[in-house]
Design an enzyme around this catalytic site. Sequence first.
Site, PDB file in Angstrom:
ATOM      1  N   TYR A 147       0.881  -1.208   0.014  1.00  0.00           N
ATOM      2  CA  TYR A 147      -0.038   0.072  -0.167  1.00  0.00           C
ATOM      3  C   TYR A 147       1.013   1.211  -0.121  1.00  0.00           C
ATOM      4  O   TYR A 147       0.757   2.291  -0.876  1.00  0.00           O
ATOM      5  CB  TYR A 147      -0.865   0.187   1.260  1.00  0.00           C
ATOM      6  CG  TYR A 147      -1.871   1.147   1.538  1.00  0.00           C
ATOM      7  CD1 TYR A 147      -3.047   1.278   0.591  1.00  0.00           C
ATOM      8  CD2 TYR A 147      -1.980   2.097   2.446  1.00  0.00           C
ATOM      9  CE1 TYR A 147      -3.926   2.368   0.570  1.00  0.00           C
ATOM     10  CE2 TYR A 147      -2.794   3.158   2.617  1.00  0.00           C
ATOM     11  CZ  TYR A 147      -3.701   3.219   1.780  1.00  0.00           C
ATOM     12  OH  TYR A 147      -4.640   4.194   1.733  1.00  0.00           O
ATOM     13  N   LYS A 151       1.190   3.904  -3.169  1.00  0.00           N
ATOM     14  CA  LYS A 151       0.837   5.393  -2.909  1.00  0.00           C
ATOM     15  C   LYS A 151       2.011   6.448  -3.119  1.00  0.00           C
ATOM     16  O   LYS A 151       1.796   7.268  -3.698  1.00  0.00           O
ATOM     17  CB  LYS A 151      -0.056   5.669  -1.580  1.00  0.00           C
ATOM     18  CG  LYS A 151      -0.997   4.920  -1.403  1.00  0.00           C
ATOM     19  CD  LYS A 151      -2.382   5.690  -2.253  1.00  0.00           C
ATOM     20  CE  LYS A 151      -3.597   4.981  -2.108  1.00  0.00           C
ATOM     21  NZ  LYS A 151      -4.742   5.423  -2.863  1.00  0.00           N
ATOM     22  N   TYR A 161       3.442  13.670 -14.597  1.00  0.00           N
ATOM     23  CA  TYR A 161       2.532  14.179 -15.536  1.00  0.00           C
ATOM     24  C   TYR A 161       2.300  15.610 -15.462  1.00  0.00           C
ATOM     25  O   TYR A 161       2.209  16.375 -16.272  1.00  0.00           O
ATOM     26  CB  TYR A 161       1.086  13.556 -15.454  1.00  0.00           C
ATOM     27  CG  TYR A 161       0.819  12.213 -16.315  1.00  0.00           C
ATOM     28  CD1 TYR A 161       1.703  11.015 -16.088  1.00  0.00           C
ATOM     29  CD2 TYR A 161       0.175  12.221 -17.383  1.00  0.00           C
ATOM     30  CE1 TYR A 161       1.807  10.004 -16.650  1.00  0.00           C
ATOM     31  CE2 TYR A 161      -0.035  11.096 -18.163  1.00  0.00           C
ATOM     32  CZ  TYR A 161       0.756  10.071 -17.787  1.00  0.00           C
ATOM     33  OH  TYR A 161       0.619   8.934 -18.806  1.00  0.00           O
TER      34      TYR A 161
HETATM   35  P1  NAD Z   1     -12.895   1.730   0.271  1.00  0.00           P
HETATM   36  O1  NAD Z   1     -12.131   0.424   0.222  1.00  0.00           O
HETATM   37  O2  NAD Z   1     -13.898   1.907   1.206  1.00  0.00           O
HETATM   38  O3  NAD Z   1     -13.039   2.326  -1.402  1.00  0.00           O
HETATM   39  C1  NAD Z   1     -12.106   1.950  -2.188  1.00  0.00           C
HETATM   40  C2  NAD Z   1     -13.032   1.648  -3.461  1.00  0.00           C
HETATM   41  O4  NAD Z   1     -12.294   1.548  -4.542  1.00  0.00           O
HETATM   42  C3  NAD Z   1     -13.932   0.570  -3.377  1.00  0.00           C
HETATM   43  O5  NAD Z   1     -15.276   0.806  -3.595  1.00  0.00           O
HETATM   44  C4  NAD Z   1     -13.302  -0.317  -4.290  1.00  0.00           C
HETATM   45  O6  NAD Z   1     -14.294  -1.449  -4.899  1.00  0.00           O
HETATM   46  C5  NAD Z   1     -12.892   0.494  -5.454  1.00  0.00           C
HETATM   47  N1  NAD Z   1     -11.822  -0.071  -6.347  1.00  0.00           N
HETATM   48  C6  NAD Z   1     -10.623  -0.644  -5.993  1.00  0.00           C
HETATM   49  N2  NAD Z   1      -9.848  -1.276  -6.935  1.00  0.00           N
HETATM   50  C7  NAD Z   1     -10.563  -0.838  -7.877  1.00  0.00           C
HETATM   51  C8  NAD Z   1     -10.426  -0.894  -9.510  1.00  0.00           C
HETATM   52  N3  NAD Z   1      -9.250  -1.615  -9.883  1.00  0.00           N
HETATM   53  N4  NAD Z   1     -11.284  -0.069 -10.371  1.00  0.00           N
HETATM   54  C9  NAD Z   1     -12.212   0.344  -9.903  1.00  0.00           C
HETATM   55  N5  NAD Z   1     -12.598   0.462  -8.386  1.00  0.00           N
HETATM   56  C10 NAD Z   1     -11.869  -0.006  -7.593  1.00  0.00           C
HETATM   57  O7  NAD Z   1     -11.428   2.855   0.749  1.00  0.00           O
HETATM   58  P2  NAD Z   1     -11.619   4.295   1.458  1.00  0.00           P
HETATM   59  O8  NAD Z   1     -11.545   4.519   3.007  1.00  0.00           O
HETATM   60  O9  NAD Z   1     -12.902   5.028   0.705  1.00  0.00           O
HETATM   61  O10 NAD Z   1     -10.463   4.729   0.645  1.00  0.00           O
HETATM   62  C11 NAD Z   1     -10.653   5.463  -0.705  1.00  0.00           C
HETATM   63  C12 NAD Z   1      -9.259   6.184  -1.087  1.00  0.00           C
HETATM   64  O11 NAD Z   1      -8.921   7.248  -0.129  1.00  0.00           O
HETATM   65  C13 NAD Z   1      -8.051   5.248  -1.227  1.00  0.00           C
HETATM   66  O12 NAD Z   1      -7.346   5.386  -2.295  1.00  0.00           O
HETATM   67  C14 NAD Z   1      -7.325   5.210  -0.025  1.00  0.00           C
HETATM   68  O13 NAD Z   1      -5.948   4.848  -0.145  1.00  0.00           O
HETATM   69  C15 NAD Z   1      -7.424   6.720   0.437  1.00  0.00           C
HETATM   70  N6  NAD Z   1      -7.138   6.984   1.759  1.00  0.00           N
HETATM   71  C16 NAD Z   1      -8.215   6.668   2.693  1.00  0.00           C
HETATM   72  C17 NAD Z   1      -8.142   6.756   3.990  1.00  0.00           C
HETATM   73  C18 NAD Z   1      -9.115   6.506   4.925  1.00  0.00           C
HETATM   74  O14 NAD Z   1      -8.950   6.858   5.971  1.00  0.00           O
HETATM   75  N7  NAD Z   1     -10.268   6.261   4.739  1.00  0.00           N
HETATM   76  C19 NAD Z   1      -6.872   7.418   4.721  1.00  0.00           C
HETATM   77  C20 NAD Z   1      -5.768   7.569   3.461  1.00  0.00           C
HETATM   78  C21 NAD Z   1      -6.144   7.350   2.079  1.00  0.00           C
END
Ligand code: NAD
Length: 312
Positions: A147, A151, A161
């Site tokens: 992960y 990132k 880009y």
């Molecule tokens: P989540 O797992 O709830 O949502 C991620 C979504 O991405 C899911 O709906 C999944 O089905 C979709 N997905 C994954 N791979 C895919 C693909 N190849 N094609 C299409 N869809 C795909 O996670 P989240 O907590 O909502 O996190 C969302 C984003 O925010 C992520 O990129 C995560 O790294 C980032 N983020 C979240 C947090 C947090 O605290 N929630 C913190 C830091 C970063």
Amino acid sequence: MKKTVLISGCCGFLGSHLCDFFLKKKFKVIGIDNLLTGVIENIEDIESNLDFKFINHDVLNYFKIKDRIDYILHFASPASPVDYIKYPIETLRIGSIGTENLLKLAKEKKATILVASTSEVYGDPLKHPQKENYFGNVNPVGPRGVYDEAKRYLEAITMAYNKKFNLDTKIVRIFNTYGSKMRIKDGRAIPNFINQALQNKNFTVYGNGLQTRSFTYVDDTIEGIYKLMLSKFSEPFNIGNPSEYTIIELVNTIKNIIPCQSHIEYFELPENDPKVRRPDISKARNKLGWEAKTNLKNGLIKTINYFRDNKK
Ligand code: NAD
Ligand code: UDP
């Protein structure tokens, strides 16, 4: 004319909140998701909205789209440690191939693109609190490396880009965010502890519970993302609540809200689990005029009400 925003990961926790937010702001929203970790229920309230379109697609495969697109928000990626350890290759590929596909689309559409990065780029930090100019302490071959490195690559290719093609890009480093529409069994600390308290099961604390995190309520995170999207800045921004809690303090706060007979049970600390985590948000405060407004107790009360109504 309404602006159009394309959101990858629209059925996940943050993606679905972003869809709701932009529809309320009178944008047209195109949501893309392959349902790897997301659930369709997260978008069922907006599916009939004429300004919303859902595309069930894996963004690892490039796609063409006819619509005009003004903004792209790339949020597709497993985010819970339980999820990304279960899907290590998918996680690396969504951070790399998936990100490049969306950067290409942004270039083709002359759209602004904001990509979701994370406090995990700081790894198990040796500097505290974390400022954006700290390069981090990541073990590339540890279980979290899939992960963290995905990132870090996402940030690197986004800057490439930006520099090579003059693309309008934004990078948000999100700190632990919580709220409604998380899956109660997604494995992260807050849904786990709420679920355990609601079921009178013991709290599963990993390690000695003295490790810290800074928890941000989802509405604050979404507001920060929106302000960054509209800004002129291409360098990374921390978005997080600087109030820092030990995991034991988190458990006790939840226990004070949900009357229960649960006790703490200690389990082994996962490898490379960061010992501390707190954002320095002076940059977001000074340049975006953003800071978190919701304290942990109030955010947890709203989240617990959601989980009480949606026991899944
Ligand atoms: P989540 O797992 O709830 O949502 C991620 C979504 O991405 C899911 O709906 C999944 O089905 C979709 N997905 C994954 N791979 C895919 C693909 N190849 N094609 C299409 N869809 C795909 O996670 P989240 O907590 O909502 O996190 C969302 C984003 O925010 C992520 O990129 C995560 O790294 C980032 N983020 C979240 C947090 C947090 O605290 N929630 C913190 C830091 C970063
Ligand atoms: N944690 C815990 N018990 C749980 C889930 C998580 O003690 O049931 C700990 C985990 O080891 C970490 C912290 O809580 O130290 C936050 O974990 P989470 O998975 O929410 O996010 P992370 O910041 O580790 O990505």
